[in-house]
Design a protein around this motif. Structure first.
Motif, PDB file in Angstrom:
ATOM      1  N   GLY A   1      -0.244   0.058  12.037  1.00 37.57           N
ATOM      2  CA  GLY A   1      -0.545  -1.063  11.151  1.00 37.57           C
ATOM      3  C   GLY A   1      -0.221  -0.744   9.699  1.00 37.57           C
ATOM      4  O   GLY A   1       0.416   0.273   9.391  1.00 37.57           O
ATOM      5  N   PRO A   2      -0.673  -1.605   8.789  1.00 41.19           N
ATOM      6  CA  PRO A   2      -0.339  -1.465   7.372  1.00 41.19           C
ATOM      7  C   PRO A   2      -1.036  -0.314   6.666  1.00 41.19           C
ATOM      8  O   PRO A   2      -0.683   0.047   5.554  1.00 41.19           O
ATOM      9  CB  PRO A   2      -0.770  -2.804   6.774  1.00 41.19           C
ATOM     10  N   GLY A   3      -2.033   0.276   7.309  1.00 43.80           N
ATOM     11  CA  GLY A   3      -2.775   1.363   6.679  1.00 43.80           C
ATOM     12  C   GLY A   3      -3.912   0.838   5.814  1.00 43.80           C
ATOM     13  O   GLY A   3      -4.065  -0.360   5.617  1.00 43.80           O
ATOM     14  N   ILE A   4      -4.708   1.762   5.324  1.00 45.80           N
ATOM     15  CA  ILE A   4      -5.884   1.442   4.501  1.00 45.80           C
ATOM     16  C   ILE A   4      -5.633   1.935   3.089  1.00 45.80           C
ATOM     17  O   ILE A   4      -5.163   3.061   2.892  1.00 45.80           O
ATOM     18  CB  ILE A   4      -7.144   2.115   5.090  1.00 45.80           C
ATOM     19  N   ASP A   5      -5.966   1.109   2.121  1.00 49.97           N
ATOM     20  CA  ASP A   5      -5.821   1.479   0.715  1.00 49.97           C
ATOM     21  C   ASP A   5      -6.547   2.798   0.472  1.00 49.97           C
ATOM     22  O   ASP A   5      -7.707   2.951   0.876  1.00 49.97           O
ATOM     23  CB  ASP A   5      -6.432   0.370  -0.149  1.00 49.97           C
ATOM     24  N   PRO A   6      -5.899   3.767  -0.168  1.00 49.92           N
ATOM     25  CA  PRO A   6      -6.532   5.077  -0.396  1.00 49.92           C
ATOM     26  C   PRO A   6      -7.863   4.986  -1.136  1.00 49.92           C
ATOM     27  O   PRO A   6      -8.744   5.817  -0.937  1.00 49.92           O
ATOM     28  CB  PRO A   6      -5.503   5.840  -1.236  1.00 49.92           C
ATOM     29  N   ARG A   7      -8.033   3.969  -1.984  1.00 48.65           N
ATOM     30  CA  ARG A   7      -9.309   3.807  -2.702  1.00 48.65           C
ATOM     31  C   ARG A   7     -10.422   3.355  -1.762  1.00 48.65           C
ATOM     32  O   ARG A   7     -11.585   3.642  -1.999  1.00 48.65           O
ATOM     33  CB  ARG A   7      -9.155   2.807  -3.849  1.00 48.65           C
ATOM     34  N   ALA A   8     -10.062   2.650  -0.692  1.00 48.35           N
ATOM     35  CA  ALA A   8     -11.057   2.150   0.259  1.00 48.35           C
ATOM     36  C   ALA A   8     -11.360   3.161   1.359  1.00 48.35           C
ATOM     37  O   ALA A   8     -12.440   3.126   1.963  1.00 48.35           O
ATOM     38  CB  ALA A   8     -10.566   0.845   0.887  1.00 48.35           C
ATOM     39  N   LEU A   9     -10.429   4.057   1.631  1.00 37.76           N
ATOM     40  CA  LEU A   9     -10.560   4.979   2.762  1.00 37.76           C
ATOM     41  C   LEU A   9     -11.869   5.768   2.777  1.00 37.76           C
ATOM     42  O   LEU A   9     -12.508   5.864   3.833  1.00 37.76           O
ATOM     43  CB  LEU A   9      -9.348   5.915   2.817  1.00 37.76           C
TER      44      LEU A   9
ATOM     45  N   THR B   1      -2.238   6.144   5.864  1.00 36.71           N
ATOM     46  CA  THR B   1      -1.183   6.105   4.856  1.00 36.71           C
ATOM     47  C   THR B   1      -0.689   4.667   4.786  1.00 36.71           C
ATOM     48  O   THR B   1      -0.318   4.086   5.809  1.00 36.71           O
ATOM     49  CB  THR B   1      -0.012   7.033   5.246  1.00 36.71           C
ATOM     50  N   LEU B   2      -0.696   4.101   3.588  1.00 41.77           N
ATOM     51  CA  LEU B   2      -0.217   2.728   3.431  1.00 41.77           C
ATOM     52  C   LEU B   2       1.189   2.591   3.987  1.00 41.77           C
ATOM     53  O   LEU B   2       2.053   3.428   3.732  1.00 41.77           O
ATOM     54  CB  LEU B   2      -0.244   2.304   1.958  1.00 41.77           C
ATOM     55  N   GLY B   3       1.375   1.555   4.790  1.00 42.20           N
ATOM     56  CA  GLY B   3       2.675   1.294   5.382  1.00 42.20           C
ATOM     57  C   GLY B   3       3.000   2.133   6.608  1.00 42.20           C
ATOM     58  O   GLY B   3       4.045   1.946   7.225  1.00 42.20           O
ATOM     59  N   ARG B   4       2.125   3.053   6.973  1.00 45.37           N
ATOM     60  CA  ARG B   4       2.418   3.956   8.105  1.00 45.37           C
ATOM     61  C   ARG B   4       1.362   3.923   9.196  1.00 45.37           C
ATOM     62  O   ARG B   4       1.554   4.490  10.251  1.00 45.37           O
ATOM     63  CB  ARG B   4       2.555   5.393   7.603  1.00 45.37           C
ATOM     64  N   GLY B   5       0.198   3.323   8.935  1.00 41.84           N
ATOM     65  CA  GLY B   5      -0.823   3.234   9.962  1.00 41.84           C
ATOM     66  C   GLY B   5      -2.069   4.033   9.667  1.00 41.84           C
ATOM     67  O   GLY B   5      -2.204   4.672   8.623  1.00 41.84           O
ATOM     68  N   THR B   6      -2.980   3.979  10.628  1.00 41.82           N
ATOM     69  CA  THR B   6      -4.293   4.598  10.488  1.00 41.82           C
ATOM     70  C   THR B   6      -4.624   5.409  11.733  1.00 41.82           C
ATOM     71  O   THR B   6      -4.284   5.014  12.844  1.00 41.82           O
ATOM     72  CB  THR B   6      -5.365   3.512  10.266  1.00 41.82           C
ATOM     73  N   THR B   7      -5.313   6.515  11.523  1.00 39.31           N
ATOM     74  CA  THR B   7      -5.804   7.356  12.610  1.00 39.31           C
ATOM     75  C   THR B   7      -7.313   7.469  12.468  1.00 39.31           C
ATOM     76  O   THR B   7      -7.817   7.910  11.437  1.00 39.31           O
ATOM     77  CB  THR B   7      -5.180   8.761  12.551  1.00 39.31           C
TER      78      THR B   7
END
Length: 131
Positions: free
Chosen positions: A62-70, A109-115
């Motif tokens: 998916g689009p990933g999570i904003d680093p500030r929100a992670l 990572t934004l644009g690369r997905g979430t784990t």
């Protein structure tokens, strides 16, 4: 429109967990991954041995999570702008994992997905009686 792949490694140790509650954790992580993965993307679920336990990992494209929100994704009432929920799912998932003596983490990572990954402790075979 989203591919789903599962992989369970051999040699996974035995767990002593409430299967309904851990099922809720997996359902939440999987539901989030599928909901946030665009058509043509993929979600992978991995189960594998980890030091002193078992690791469950859900990886999406998916689009990933904003680093500030992670750092706040497991906090109560925190949700993405496109979420229809109350922002409690990941907070509940964390409390269930921790109640089982485990730990849950998120990496994105934004644009690369979430784990999303949680590790639960294995049954201590030395403390089990042979009946």
């Amino acid at each position: 429109g989203v591919g789903l792949d599962t992989q369970v490694a051999g040699g996974v140790p035995e767990l002593d967990v409430d299967p309904v509650r851990i099922g809720e954790v997996l359902a939440n992580l999987l539901g989030n991954a599928i909901r946030h993965t665009p058509r043509g993307g993929s979600v992978r679920v991995l189960v594998e041995p980890a030091p002193a336990g078992v690791a469950f990992t859900v990886v999406d494209t998916g689009p990933g999570i904003d680093p500030r929100a992670l750092p706040h994704v497991f906090d109560r009432f925190v949700k993405s702008a496109d979420s229809g929920g109350a922002g409690l799912g990941l907070a509940i998932a964390r409390s269930l994992v921790e109640a089982h003596g485990g730990r849950i983490t998120a990496d994105s990572t934004l644009g690369r997905g979430t784990t999303m990954r949680f590790v639960l402790p294995a049954v201590d075979s030395s403390s089990r009686s042979s009946g």
